[in-house]
Design a protein around this motif. Structure first.
Motif, PDB file in Angstrom:
ATOM      1  N   ALA A 149      -3.213   3.878  -4.552  1.00  0.00           N
ATOM      2  CA  ALA A 149      -2.205   2.923  -3.465  1.00  0.00           C
ATOM      3  C   ALA A 149      -1.289   3.521  -4.622  1.00  0.00           C
ATOM      4  O   ALA A 149      -0.852   3.174  -5.263  1.00  0.00           O
ATOM      5  N   GLY A 150       0.527   2.894  -3.766  1.00  0.00           N
ATOM      6  CA  GLY A 150       1.742   3.455  -4.274  1.00  0.00           C
ATOM      7  C   GLY A 150       2.413   2.976  -2.657  1.00  0.00           C
ATOM      8  O   GLY A 150       2.014   2.319  -2.086  1.00  0.00           O
ATOM      9  N   PRO A 151       3.686   2.831  -3.494  1.00  0.00           N
ATOM     10  CA  PRO A 151       5.015   2.703  -2.030  1.00  0.00           C
ATOM     11  C   PRO A 151       4.430   3.391  -0.547  1.00  0.00           C
ATOM     12  O   PRO A 151       5.094   2.910   0.389  1.00  0.00           O
ATOM     13  N   TRP A 152       3.822   4.373  -0.559  1.00  0.00           N
ATOM     14  CA  TRP A 152       3.629   5.268   0.629  1.00  0.00           C
ATOM     15  C   TRP A 152       2.572   5.035   1.107  1.00  0.00           C
ATOM     16  O   TRP A 152       2.151   4.355   2.180  1.00  0.00           O
ATOM     17  N   SER A 153       1.565   3.551   0.600  1.00  0.00           N
ATOM     18  CA  SER A 153       0.175   3.569   1.388  1.00  0.00           C
ATOM     19  C   SER A 153       0.266   2.702   2.313  1.00  0.00           C
ATOM     20  O   SER A 153       1.709   1.833   2.560  1.00  0.00           O
ATOM     21  N   ARG A 154      -0.397   2.349   3.718  1.00  0.00           N
ATOM     22  CA  ARG A 154      -0.307   1.648   4.807  1.00  0.00           C
ATOM     23  C   ARG A 154      -0.602   0.646   4.588  1.00  0.00           C
ATOM     24  O   ARG A 154      -0.737  -0.600   5.954  1.00  0.00           O
ATOM     25  N   HIS A 155      -1.700   0.254   3.827  1.00  0.00           N
ATOM     26  CA  HIS A 155      -1.941  -0.835   2.972  1.00  0.00           C
ATOM     27  C   HIS A 155      -1.817  -1.894   1.727  1.00  0.00           C
ATOM     28  O   HIS A 155      -1.545  -1.157   0.683  1.00  0.00           O
ATOM     29  N   PHE A 156      -1.892  -2.934   1.272  1.00  0.00           N
ATOM     30  CA  PHE A 156      -1.951  -3.550   0.239  1.00  0.00           C
ATOM     31  C   PHE A 156      -3.143  -3.562  -0.493  1.00  0.00           C
ATOM     32  O   PHE A 156      -4.164  -3.414  -0.368  1.00  0.00           O
TER      33      PHE A 156
END
Length: 326
Positions: A235-242
């Motif tokens: 995951a990263g800044p682009w992800s839709r969920h935490f």
């Protein structure tokens, strides 16, 4: 003081309370709190409470319990206290003890036994943060059973990440294994793999990720002859969920990412696939611009140390009996 349900309209006050109490270590964002509490199916709005004094929130307890077909979680995981936060000015006045006692009593009505402190679905922490030593001692005095240590690991040099020698050897030993993000149309195969190889929390979390619109490319796969033999979540800044590894991203400089969980099918273990998948996933994060990353909730310090990760935060797993105490 006013004791009332912890409702979504209190989100700004809850975030403010959290940050003036815990913000130096765990900087809270409204989107994260909403995602982990009110948007989490296990959140118990009846058992979760807020204490207001003069119209300002001074304490909260967030409670979760099994309320939906969470069929892939072990049957003994029934109830959780996700967070108990008390303004420093109101500590030592019995406010936290009363909230804890009421939360345990509430969960006892649903036979939610034992009650875990943290480690809940959509958790903030896998246990009690070791850096919050006063909180650890406070829970222990009230009967908490302390268990294993868990760790968050961090690598702040992801911009220059290179495959370690051990990973390069693993790639060379198994040249037929392909490591890449999930492609369109592979969702059902990935879910079938998870239900077979990891029939527990990891499978349930991937189900929720995909059903909730999570990005396919945030799932890395290891494939042998087109069959999935391993997976990793990134995951990263682009992800839709935490993802848990990016919860506390404001503490890091530049784009921040996460990795985990990661696993290899039992029949494919012992061949270096796990290390190769780990390194391929980290290289993917690097190529997407990540400059730091966290691997959360693990005891495998030496394994992840091969890839440059070092202990960052420690937690103590803990449980309490439902039905009272505090």
């Amino acid at each position: 003081m006013q004791n009332q349900p912890l409702t979504l309209d209190l989100l700004p006050q809850a975030v403010d309370l959290w940050n003036r109490t815990l913000g130096d270590l765990f900087p809270m964002r409204p989107e994260l709190m909403a995602s982990n509490l009110w948007n989490e199916p296990s959140f118990d709005p009846e058992g979760s409470r807020a204490i207001l004094a003069g119209g300002r929130m001074v304490a909260l307890v967030a409670v979760k319990r099994r309320q939906h077909p969470m069929h892939t979680l072990p049957a003994d995981q029934q109830g959780w206290i996700s967070a108990l936060v008390v303004d420093p000015a109101f500590q030592g006045k019995g406010v936290g003890s009363a909230l804890l006692r009421d939360a345990l009593t509430h969960l006892g009505r649903y036979a939610a036994e034992p009650v875990a402190l943290g480690s809940d679905p959509g958790h903030f922490f896998p246990g009690i943060p070791l850096d919050c030593r006063r909180a650890l001692d406070w829970f222990a005095r009230r009967g908490a059973q302390l268990g294993a240590l868990e760790c968050d690991l961090a690598n702040t040099e992801m911009a220059t990440y290179e495959h370690p020698e051990a990973a390069r050897r693993a790639f060379a030993r198994e040249p037929g294994i392909i490591y890449r993000p999930m492609a369109p149309g592979e969702e059902e195969a990935a879910l079938a793999f998870m239900r077979r190889a990891f029939p527990g929390r990891w499978a349930w979390e991937l189900e929720r990720h995909l059903a909730g619109g999570g990005l396919r490319e945030d799932v890395m796969l290891a494939l042998e002859n087109s069959a999935i033999v391993g997976f990793a979540r990134i995951a990263g800044p682009w992800s839709r969920h935490f993802s848990p590894g990016i919860y506390w991203a404001p503490r890091f400089q530049g784009p921040h990412g996460s990795l985990g969980p990661i696993g290899v099918a039992p029949e494919a273990r012992g061949r270096g696939i796990g290390l190769a998948l780990l390194s391929a996933s980290l290289a993917e994060l690097r190529d997407r611009g990540v400059r730091s990353a966290v691997i959360d909730w693990t005891q495998l310090v030496r394994f992840y140390g091969i890839a440059g990760f070092r202990p960052w935060m420690w937690y103590v797993r803990a449980t309490m009996p439902a039905g009272g105490g505090g």
